[in-house]
Design an enzyme around this catalytic site. Structure first.
Site, PDB file in Angstrom:
ATOM      1  N   GLU A  82      -2.036   5.892  -6.961  1.00 61.20           N
ATOM      2  CA  GLU A  82      -0.864   6.610  -6.436  1.00 61.20           C
ATOM      3  C   GLU A  82       0.140   6.887  -7.550  1.00 61.20           C
ATOM      4  O   GLU A  82       0.717   7.970  -7.640  1.00 61.20           O
ATOM      5  CB  GLU A  82      -0.155   5.784  -5.358  1.00 61.20           C
ATOM      6  N   CYS A  93      -0.318  -0.105  -1.761  1.00 62.59           N
ATOM      7  CA  CYS A  93       0.250  -1.437  -2.007  1.00 62.59           C
ATOM      8  C   CYS A  93       1.785  -1.354  -2.010  1.00 62.59           C
ATOM      9  O   CYS A  93       2.369  -0.260  -2.048  1.00 62.59           O
ATOM     10  CB  CYS A  93      -0.259  -2.005  -3.329  1.00 62.59           C
ATOM     11  N   CYS A 153      -1.998   1.723 -10.389  1.00 58.81           N
ATOM     12  CA  CYS A 153      -2.659   2.215  -9.175  1.00 58.81           C
ATOM     13  C   CYS A 153      -2.797   3.737  -9.208  1.00 58.81           C
ATOM     14  O   CYS A 153      -2.017   4.444  -9.870  1.00 58.81           O
ATOM     15  CB  CYS A 153      -1.849   1.836  -7.940  1.00 58.81           C
ATOM     16  N   GLU A 160      -7.379   0.516 -14.922  1.00 57.55           N
ATOM     17  CA  GLU A 160      -7.229  -0.937 -15.129  1.00 57.55           C
ATOM     18  C   GLU A 160      -7.124  -1.285 -16.599  1.00 57.55           C
ATOM     19  O   GLU A 160      -7.247  -0.433 -17.478  1.00 57.55           O
ATOM     20  CB  GLU A 160      -8.411  -1.652 -14.458  1.00 57.55           C
ATOM     21  N   ASN A 194      -7.062   5.004 -10.152  1.00 60.56           N
ATOM     22  CA  ASN A 194      -6.545   3.761 -10.745  1.00 60.56           C
ATOM     23  C   ASN A 194      -7.066   3.584 -12.168  1.00 60.56           C
ATOM     24  O   ASN A 194      -8.188   3.987 -12.496  1.00 60.56           O
ATOM     25  CB  ASN A 194      -6.874   2.547  -9.867  1.00 60.56           C
ATOM     26  N   CYS A 233       3.430   0.559  -4.874  1.00 60.06           N
ATOM     27  CA  CYS A 233       3.273   2.011  -4.761  1.00 60.06           C
ATOM     28  C   CYS A 233       4.166   2.581  -3.668  1.00 60.06           C
ATOM     29  O   CYS A 233       4.659   3.701  -3.790  1.00 60.06           O
ATOM     30  CB  CYS A 233       1.807   2.364  -4.523  1.00 60.06           C
TER      31      CYS A 233
END
Ligand code: THU
Length: 134
Positions: free
Chosen positions: A61, A91, A59, A50, A48, A94
């Site tokens: 993924e 999530c 994310c 940020e 991930n 994703c």
């Protein structure tokens, strides 16, 4: 249904765990790693990333899948997702991103002590996909 043998799924999760060490998550302090297995056996990883503008966070993924595409691998067999709390089901965003690469992509994650394998179609039924666009 084409789940991976557990030993292979565990190996992919290990790769996801390793890459999670490279996380850029200074806001959540929640490292996530993802490892994509492509049809030719290549493993491509991502973590991930940020941002100070929180909503721009990407994310693990999606980073991993973008990396796979970037090296010319769009035939995706499986994706393993790791986080330290062992509750790393992808999530919703994703899930949508993963199903772009096929309804049979196998998603691997821990649910507590249990190693879970599910196709992305199982995790995102009645999905909106390119087929819907005719
Ligand atoms: N995160 C992922 O990388 N993948 C998911 O499927 C869920 C959440 C990241 C985003 C953010 O950096 C942190 O976990 C906390 O939400």
């Amino acid at each position: 249904m084409s789940y991976l043998p557990d030993i292979e799924a565990q190996k992919l999760l290990e790769e996801a765990k390793k890459v999670s060490e490279n996380t850029y998550s200074p806001y959540s302090h929640f490292p996530v790693g993802a490892a994509v297995l492509t049809a030719d056996g290549t493993i491509v990883c991502g973590t991930n990333v940020e941002n100070a503008s929180y909503g721009l966070t990407i994310c693990a993924e999606r980073i991993a899948l973008g990396q796979a595409v970037s090296i010319g691998k769009t035939n995706i067999k499986a994706i393993a997702v790791y986080c330290k709390t062992n509750g790393s089901a992808p999530c919703g965003a994703c899930r949508q991103f993963i199903i772009e690469f096929g309804k049979e992509v196998v998603v691997i994650f821990m649910n507590g002590e249990e190693l879970v394998q599910r196709t992305i179609q199982e995790l995102l039924p009645y999905a909106f996909t390119k087929e819907a666009m005719g």
